[in-house]
Design a protein around this motif. Structure first.
Motif, PDB file in Angstrom:
ATOM      1  N   THR A  29       8.217 -10.667  -4.099  1.00  0.00           N
ATOM      2  CA  THR A  29       6.636 -10.744  -3.552  1.00  0.00           C
ATOM      3  C   THR A  29       6.898 -11.475  -2.194  1.00  0.00           C
ATOM      4  OG1 THR A  29       5.879 -11.140  -5.643  1.00  0.00           O
ATOM      5  CG2 THR A  29       4.801 -12.179  -3.736  1.00  0.00           C
ATOM      6  N   HIS A  30       7.567 -12.375  -1.891  1.00  0.00           N
ATOM      7  CA  HIS A  30       7.701 -12.978  -0.615  1.00  0.00           C
ATOM      8  C   HIS A  30       8.296 -11.971   0.281  1.00  0.00           C
ATOM      9  CE1 HIS A  30       6.380 -17.231  -1.619  1.00  0.00           C
ATOM     10  NE2 HIS A  30       7.067 -16.918  -2.591  1.00  0.00           N
ATOM     11  N   ALA A  31       9.388 -11.553   0.059  1.00  0.00           N
ATOM     12  CA  ALA A  31      10.084 -10.557   0.892  1.00  0.00           C
ATOM     13  C   ALA A  31       9.029  -9.252   1.421  1.00  0.00           C
ATOM     14  CB  ALA A  31      11.155  -9.952   0.171  1.00  0.00           C
ATOM     15  N   ALA A  32       8.112  -8.955   0.674  1.00  0.00           N
ATOM     16  CA  ALA A  32       7.279  -7.929   0.706  1.00  0.00           C
ATOM     17  C   ALA A  32       5.944  -8.465   1.732  1.00  0.00           C
ATOM     18  CB  ALA A  32       6.502  -7.390  -0.398  1.00  0.00           C
ATOM     19  N   ARG A  33       5.901  -9.925   1.716  1.00  0.00           N
ATOM     20  CA  ARG A  33       5.002 -10.555   2.642  1.00  0.00           C
ATOM     21  C   ARG A  33       5.624 -10.889   3.840  1.00  0.00           C
ATOM     22  NH1 ARG A  33       2.698 -15.157  -1.687  1.00  0.00           N
ATOM     23  NH2 ARG A  33       1.366 -14.081  -2.948  1.00  0.00           N
ATOM     24  N   GLY A  34       6.851 -10.632   3.991  1.00  0.00           N
ATOM     25  CA  GLY A  34       7.732 -10.921   5.270  1.00  0.00           C
ATOM     26  C   GLY A  34       8.095 -12.368   5.240  1.00  0.00           C
ATOM     27  N   ASN A  35       8.368 -13.040   4.295  1.00  0.00           N
ATOM     28  CA  ASN A  35       8.749 -14.440   4.199  1.00  0.00           C
ATOM     29  C   ASN A  35      10.216 -14.422   3.839  1.00  0.00           C
ATOM     30  OD1 ASN A  35       9.713 -17.151   3.436  1.00  0.00           O
ATOM     31  ND2 ASN A  35       8.170 -17.390   2.148  1.00  0.00           N
TER      32      ASN A  35
ATOM     33  N   LEU B 264      19.231  -7.090  -1.957  1.00  0.00           N
ATOM     34  CA  LEU B 264      18.049  -6.984  -1.263  1.00  0.00           C
ATOM     35  C   LEU B 264      17.821  -8.400  -0.447  1.00  0.00           C
ATOM     36  CD1 LEU B 264      15.294  -5.684  -0.748  1.00  0.00           C
ATOM     37  CD2 LEU B 264      14.400  -6.962  -2.723  1.00  0.00           C
ATOM     38  N   ALA B 265      18.263  -9.673  -1.256  1.00  0.00           N
ATOM     39  CA  ALA B 265      18.352 -10.819  -0.485  1.00  0.00           C
ATOM     40  C   ALA B 265      18.875 -10.883   1.020  1.00  0.00           C
ATOM     41  CB  ALA B 265      19.167 -11.945  -0.937  1.00  0.00           C
ATOM     42  N   ALA B 266      20.299 -10.000   0.991  1.00  0.00           N
ATOM     43  CA  ALA B 266      20.911  -9.943   2.136  1.00  0.00           C
ATOM     44  C   ALA B 266      20.408  -9.067   3.093  1.00  0.00           C
ATOM     45  CB  ALA B 266      22.365  -9.319   1.843  1.00  0.00           C
ATOM     46  N   GLU B 267      19.641  -7.979   2.648  1.00  0.00           N
ATOM     47  CA  GLU B 267      18.605  -6.964   3.586  1.00  0.00           C
ATOM     48  C   GLU B 267      17.633  -7.741   4.188  1.00  0.00           C
ATOM     49  OE1 GLU B 267      16.030  -3.223   2.831  1.00  0.00           O
ATOM     50  OE2 GLU B 267      17.858  -3.235   1.802  1.00  0.00           O
ATOM     51  N   VAL B 268      17.182  -8.548   3.265  1.00  0.00           N
ATOM     52  CA  VAL B 268      15.682  -9.332   3.932  1.00  0.00           C
ATOM     53  C   VAL B 268      16.247 -10.146   4.988  1.00  0.00           C
ATOM     54  CG1 VAL B 268      14.187 -11.007   3.241  1.00  0.00           C
ATOM     55  CG2 VAL B 268      14.408  -9.252   1.728  1.00  0.00           C
ATOM     56  N   GLU B 269      17.375 -10.535   4.815  1.00  0.00           N
ATOM     57  CA  GLU B 269      17.699 -11.644   5.810  1.00  0.00           C
ATOM     58  C   GLU B 269      18.072 -10.744   7.255  1.00  0.00           C
ATOM     59  OE1 GLU B 269      19.464 -15.607   3.334  1.00  0.00           O
ATOM     60  OE2 GLU B 269      21.007 -13.709   3.523  1.00  0.00           O
ATOM     61  N   ARG B 270      18.675 -10.070   7.128  1.00  0.00           N
ATOM     62  CA  ARG B 270      19.115  -8.931   8.281  1.00  0.00           C
ATOM     63  C   ARG B 270      17.742  -8.392   8.703  1.00  0.00           C
ATOM     64  NH1 ARG B 270      22.969  -7.187   4.639  1.00  0.00           N
ATOM     65  NH2 ARG B 270      21.745  -5.197   4.119  1.00  0.00           N
ATOM     66  N   GLY B 271      16.697  -8.229   8.155  1.00  0.00           N
ATOM     67  CA  GLY B 271      15.484  -7.507   8.429  1.00  0.00           C
ATOM     68  C   GLY B 271      14.567  -8.262   9.355  1.00  0.00           C
ATOM     69  N   GLU B 272      15.000  -9.552   9.490  1.00  0.00           N
ATOM     70  CA  GLU B 272      14.294 -10.386  10.745  1.00  0.00           C
ATOM     71  C   GLU B 272      12.723 -10.723  10.214  1.00  0.00           C
ATOM     72  OE1 GLU B 272      15.238  -9.343  14.580  1.00  0.00           O
ATOM     73  OE2 GLU B 272      17.382  -9.139  14.230  1.00  0.00           O
ATOM     74  N   GLY B 273      12.536 -10.717   9.164  1.00  0.00           N
ATOM     75  CA  GLY B 273      10.991 -10.958   8.581  1.00  0.00           C
ATOM     76  C   GLY B 273      10.270  -9.758   8.406  1.00  0.00           C
ATOM     77  N   ALA B 274      10.610  -8.633   8.693  1.00  0.00           N
ATOM     78  CA  ALA B 274       9.828  -7.416   8.550  1.00  0.00           C
ATOM     79  C   ALA B 274       9.445  -7.249   7.174  1.00  0.00           C
ATOM     80  CB  ALA B 274      10.708  -6.026   9.087  1.00  0.00           C
ATOM     81  N   PRO B 275       8.048  -6.999   6.910  1.00  0.00           N
ATOM     82  CA  PRO B 275       7.664  -6.866   5.277  1.00  0.00           C
ATOM     83  C   PRO B 275       8.426  -5.543   5.009  1.00  0.00           C
ATOM     84  CG  PRO B 275       5.888  -7.569   6.772  1.00  0.00           C
ATOM     85  CD  PRO B 275       7.240  -7.366   7.641  1.00  0.00           C
ATOM     86  N   LEU B 276       8.847  -5.430   3.576  1.00  0.00           N
ATOM     87  CA  LEU B 276       9.118  -4.263   2.923  1.00  0.00           C
ATOM     88  C   LEU B 276       8.129  -3.817   2.029  1.00  0.00           C
ATOM     89  CD1 LEU B 276      10.214  -5.299  -0.088  1.00  0.00           C
ATOM     90  CD2 LEU B 276      12.177  -6.031   1.467  1.00  0.00           C
ATOM     91  N   ASP B 277       8.344  -2.738   1.597  1.00  0.00           N
ATOM     92  CA  ASP B 277       7.246  -1.848   0.505  1.00  0.00           C
ATOM     93  C   ASP B 277       7.886  -2.295  -0.770  1.00  0.00           C
ATOM     94  OD1 ASP B 277       6.427  -0.301  -1.250  1.00  0.00           O
ATOM     95  OD2 ASP B 277       6.389   1.556   0.112  1.00  0.00           O
ATOM     96  N   ALA B 278       6.985  -3.182  -1.333  1.00  0.00           N
ATOM     97  CA  ALA B 278       7.498  -3.629  -2.667  1.00  0.00           C
ATOM     98  C   ALA B 278       7.791  -2.446  -3.739  1.00  0.00           C
ATOM     99  CB  ALA B 278       6.765  -4.657  -3.329  1.00  0.00           C
TER     100      ALA B 278
END
Length: 176
Positions: free
Chosen positions: A104-110, A151-165
């Motif tokens: 949820t947080h990753a999809a929100r860009g957090n 996914l945690a590693a990918e989220v950190e590399r993505g610099e806050g870009a929200p993803l499609d949950a």
């Protein structure tokens, strides 16, 4: 000074989302990621709270919600299983709930919250699995833990870009 019957938002206490005992009812509409919307807006139907399901039903309902891009709502299903299930499975369900909140947080860009909760949930589920089977209730736990860590590693590399949950939802029972 205002009266004790008013809130900082200028609404009376009676107009707040509270039950007869003063507990929050959370009646405010929400979007698919659980973010509050303005009162009167059309939101996503809420997941009922306190539902007791068989574990297999919890897994199926959570997967449906994850596939629909509603990880916040899937977290509520896992939370119900955590609260109503046997004591010896609570860490499993809690870990799954944390992973859903992480998504949820990753999809929100957090970035920070998303990565942290994905890892925390993976760790809790992995720790629980150390003394149990690897496919509780049909869940591919090693696969879900690997998904969360990747996914945690990918989220950190993505610099806050929200993803499609929905597109990034885990397959709880393994590859379809």
């Amino acid at each position: 000074m205002g009266s004790m019957d008013s809130t900082s938002a200028g609404r009376t206490a009676a107009a707040r989302d509270r039950d007869d005992e003063g507990r929050a009812r959370n009646a405010r509409p929400r979007d698919g990621l659980g973010r509050p919307l303005p009162y009167g807006a059309e939101g996503v139907p809420r997941q009922p709270e306190g539902v007791v399901r068989r574990p297999e039903e919890s897994v199926a309902e959570a997967q449906r919600l994850l596939d629909e891009g509603k990880p916040f709502h899937a977290h509520e299903v896992f939370e119900d299983a955590w609260k109503s299930g046997p004591e010896d499975e609570r860490e499993l369900w809690r870990g799954l709930a944390q992973m859903a909140v992480g998504l949820t947080h990753a999809a929100r860009g957090n970035v920070t919250g998303g990565a942290r909760l994905l890892r925390r949930g993976a760790g809790a589920a992995e720790e629980w699995a150390a003394g149990a089977e690897s496919r509780p209730h049909g869940i591919d736990l090693p696969g879900v833990v690997a998904w969360a860590r990747e996914l945690a590693a990918e989220v950190e590399r993505g610099e806050g870009a929200p993803l499609d949950a929905g597109a990034r939802a885990p397959r709880l029972r393994g590859a379809a």
